[in-house]
Design a protein around this motif. Sequence first.
Motif, PDB file in Angstrom:
ATOM      1  N   ARG A 146     -45.896  24.407 -97.489  1.00 27.12           N
ATOM      2  CA  ARG A 146     -46.706  24.767 -98.653  1.00 27.12           C
ATOM      3  C   ARG A 146     -47.842  25.690 -98.221  1.00 27.12           C
ATOM      4  NH1 ARG A 146     -46.958  23.125-103.781  1.00 27.12           N
ATOM      5  NH2 ARG A 146     -45.370  21.545-103.346  1.00 27.12           N
ATOM      6  N   LEU A 147     -47.833  26.908 -98.761  1.00 27.46           N
ATOM      7  CA  LEU A 147     -48.843  27.905 -98.438  1.00 27.46           C
ATOM      8  C   LEU A 147     -49.515  28.388 -99.712  1.00 27.46           C
ATOM      9  CD1 LEU A 147     -46.828  30.065 -95.859  1.00 27.46           C
ATOM     10  CD2 LEU A 147     -48.520  28.299 -95.348  1.00 27.46           C
ATOM     11  N   PHE A 148     -50.830  28.607 -99.632  1.00 25.82           N
ATOM     12  CA  PHE A 148     -51.598  29.071-100.782  1.00 25.82           C
ATOM     13  C   PHE A 148     -52.145  30.482-100.576  1.00 25.82           C
ATOM     14  CE2 PHE A 148     -51.834  24.449-100.631  1.00 25.82           C
ATOM     15  CZ  PHE A 148     -51.400  24.109-101.907  1.00 25.82           C
ATOM     16  N   THR A 149     -52.027  31.016 -99.381  1.00 28.42           N
ATOM     17  CA  THR A 149     -52.408  32.399 -99.090  1.00 28.42           C
ATOM     18  C   THR A 149     -51.255  33.059 -98.347  1.00 28.42           C
ATOM     19  OG1 THR A 149     -53.478  31.763 -97.004  1.00 28.42           O
ATOM     20  CG2 THR A 149     -54.866  31.856 -98.982  1.00 28.42           C
ATOM     21  N   VAL A 156     -41.398  40.086 -93.921  1.00 31.23           N
ATOM     22  CA  VAL A 156     -41.654  38.849 -94.656  1.00 31.23           C
ATOM     23  C   VAL A 156     -41.715  39.150 -96.151  1.00 31.23           C
ATOM     24  CG1 VAL A 156     -43.237  36.925 -95.037  1.00 31.23           C
ATOM     25  CG2 VAL A 156     -42.919  37.850 -92.732  1.00 31.23           C
ATOM     26  N   LEU A 157     -40.966  38.394 -96.929  1.00 30.89           N
ATOM     27  CA  LEU A 157     -40.993  38.513 -98.385  1.00 30.89           C
ATOM     28  C   LEU A 157     -41.595  37.236 -98.954  1.00 30.89           C
ATOM     29  CD1 LEU A 157     -40.207  39.967-101.043  1.00 30.89           C
ATOM     30  CD2 LEU A 157     -38.009  38.762-100.905  1.00 30.89           C
ATOM     31  N   ASP A 158     -42.718  37.375 -99.666  1.00 30.02           N
ATOM     32  CA  ASP A 158     -43.379  36.244-100.302  1.00 30.02           C
ATOM     33  C   ASP A 158     -43.099  36.272-101.799  1.00 30.02           C
ATOM     34  OD1 ASP A 158     -44.698  35.180 -97.970  1.00 30.02           O
ATOM     35  OD2 ASP A 158     -46.084  36.871 -98.088  1.00 30.02           O
ATOM     36  N   LEU A 159     -42.629  35.141-102.334  1.00 28.46           N
ATOM     37  CA  LEU A 159     -42.338  35.013-103.762  1.00 28.46           C
ATOM     38  C   LEU A 159     -43.120  33.823-104.320  1.00 28.46           C
ATOM     39  CD1 LEU A 159     -38.462  35.542-103.627  1.00 28.46           C
ATOM     40  CD2 LEU A 159     -40.220  37.261-104.096  1.00 28.46           C
ATOM     41  N   PRO A 160     -44.445  33.938-104.371  1.00 30.39           N
ATOM     42  CA  PRO A 160     -45.258  32.794-104.821  1.00 30.39           C
ATOM     43  C   PRO A 160     -45.203  32.598-106.328  1.00 30.39           C
ATOM     44  CG  PRO A 160     -46.668  34.673-104.386  1.00 30.39           C
ATOM     45  CD  PRO A 160     -45.276  35.085-103.984  1.00 30.39           C
ATOM     46  N   SER A 166     -43.571  26.975-101.384  1.00 33.19           N
ATOM     47  CA  SER A 166     -43.384  25.600-100.915  1.00 33.19           C
ATOM     48  C   SER A 166     -42.293  25.455 -99.867  1.00 33.19           C
ATOM     49  CB  SER A 166     -43.082  24.677-102.104  1.00 33.19           C
ATOM     50  OG  SER A 166     -41.981  25.165-102.854  1.00 33.19           O
ATOM     51  N   LEU A 167     -41.528  26.507 -99.604  1.00 32.90           N
ATOM     52  CA  LEU A 167     -40.550  26.428 -98.515  1.00 32.90           C
ATOM     53  C   LEU A 167     -40.319  27.811 -97.928  1.00 32.90           C
ATOM     54  CD1 LEU A 167     -37.353  27.311 -99.553  1.00 32.90           C
ATOM     55  CD2 LEU A 167     -37.834  25.352-100.976  1.00 32.90           C
ATOM     56  N   THR A 168     -39.866  27.799 -96.682  1.00 32.33           N
ATOM     57  CA  THR A 168     -39.682  29.037 -95.924  1.00 32.33           C
ATOM     58  C   THR A 168     -38.265  29.107 -95.376  1.00 32.33           C
ATOM     59  OG1 THR A 168     -42.024  29.117 -95.294  1.00 32.33           O
ATOM     60  CG2 THR A 168     -40.487  30.380 -93.943  1.00 32.33           C
ATOM     61  N   ARG A 191     -40.378  33.457 -98.105  1.00 35.10           N
ATOM     62  CA  ARG A 191     -41.149  32.301 -98.570  1.00 35.10           C
ATOM     63  C   ARG A 191     -41.058  32.251-100.085  1.00 35.10           C
ATOM     64  NH1 ARG A 191     -45.883  34.562 -95.095  1.00 35.10           N
ATOM     65  NH2 ARG A 191     -45.432  33.749 -93.008  1.00 35.10           N
ATOM     66  N   LEU A 192     -40.702  31.098-100.615  1.00 34.20           N
ATOM     67  CA  LEU A 192     -40.505  30.967-102.056  1.00 34.20           C
ATOM     68  C   LEU A 192     -41.049  29.632-102.544  1.00 34.20           C
ATOM     69  CD1 LEU A 192     -36.991  29.669-102.772  1.00 34.20           C
ATOM     70  CD2 LEU A 192     -37.461  30.620-100.503  1.00 34.20           C
ATOM     71  N   HIS A 193     -41.107  29.504-103.860  1.00 38.44           N
ATOM     72  CA  HIS A 193     -41.576  28.255-104.458  1.00 38.44           C
ATOM     73  C   HIS A 193     -40.441  27.613-105.241  1.00 38.44           C
ATOM     74  CE1 HIS A 193     -44.246  25.299-106.222  1.00 38.44           C
ATOM     75  NE2 HIS A 193     -43.742  25.590-107.413  1.00 38.44           N
TER      76      HIS A 193
END
Length: 222
Positions: A146-149, A156-160, A166-168, A191-193
């Motif tokens: 779980r990441l908030f930043t 790296v692809l972030d999909l908040p 919440s998972l990588t 990284r996705l939620h």
Amino acid sequence: MNRLMNRLMNRLTTLLPTPARRLVGHELRVLVSLAMWVTRRRHGMRDGAGDLAFGHARGQAAIMYGLTFVCVVEAFGMAVLLRNWPTAHAVMLVIDIYSVTLMLGIHAASVTRPHVLSPDALRVRQGAHHDLRIPLARIAAVRAERLFTHEPADGVLDLPVASTTSLTLELAGPVTAVGFLGKRREVTTVRLHADEPDQLIAALRERLAALPDLGRPHAGAN
């Protein structure tokens, strides 16, 4: 409905540059998602194919409904202020109605476009903004995280959702991610939620374990 949208997108391909086409396509997906939400349908789910859906909209629901309420209040206020200017009132009314529709459609896109785990791939989404298909054979590891930043990083692809993932996923090789305006880049970490990350991880590991072992790295907890 999906066939109609595909025909519209094919026509736009010949008329608009890529950034404009992507923007228009996003608007169309949002509006189609609103219709799917009303009819309780989900995008990308195939009957009898063994697809599993995992939602990712729960964390943003309160925020989206709050923003929609603000838009409604603003529309009412503008209607009162402009009641003596019919033309301006009509123009603002159209803009306000579309704004409310768009806000609801953005949330509807997240509800109707879940992550989809099929027998051979994981399709990860972020509403109508991102849609990435990852072959299961390309996944080397998955872990709850779980990441908030999220600092921008190569590969790296972030999909908040609501600024949270919440998972990588760690990939054994790169996959091509297409950005909102059409920019393409290779990523090896996603990284996705998910509303229920533990359930998604368990189902993903089960599918990975069922794949033929042809030298593929095992998806451990890391």
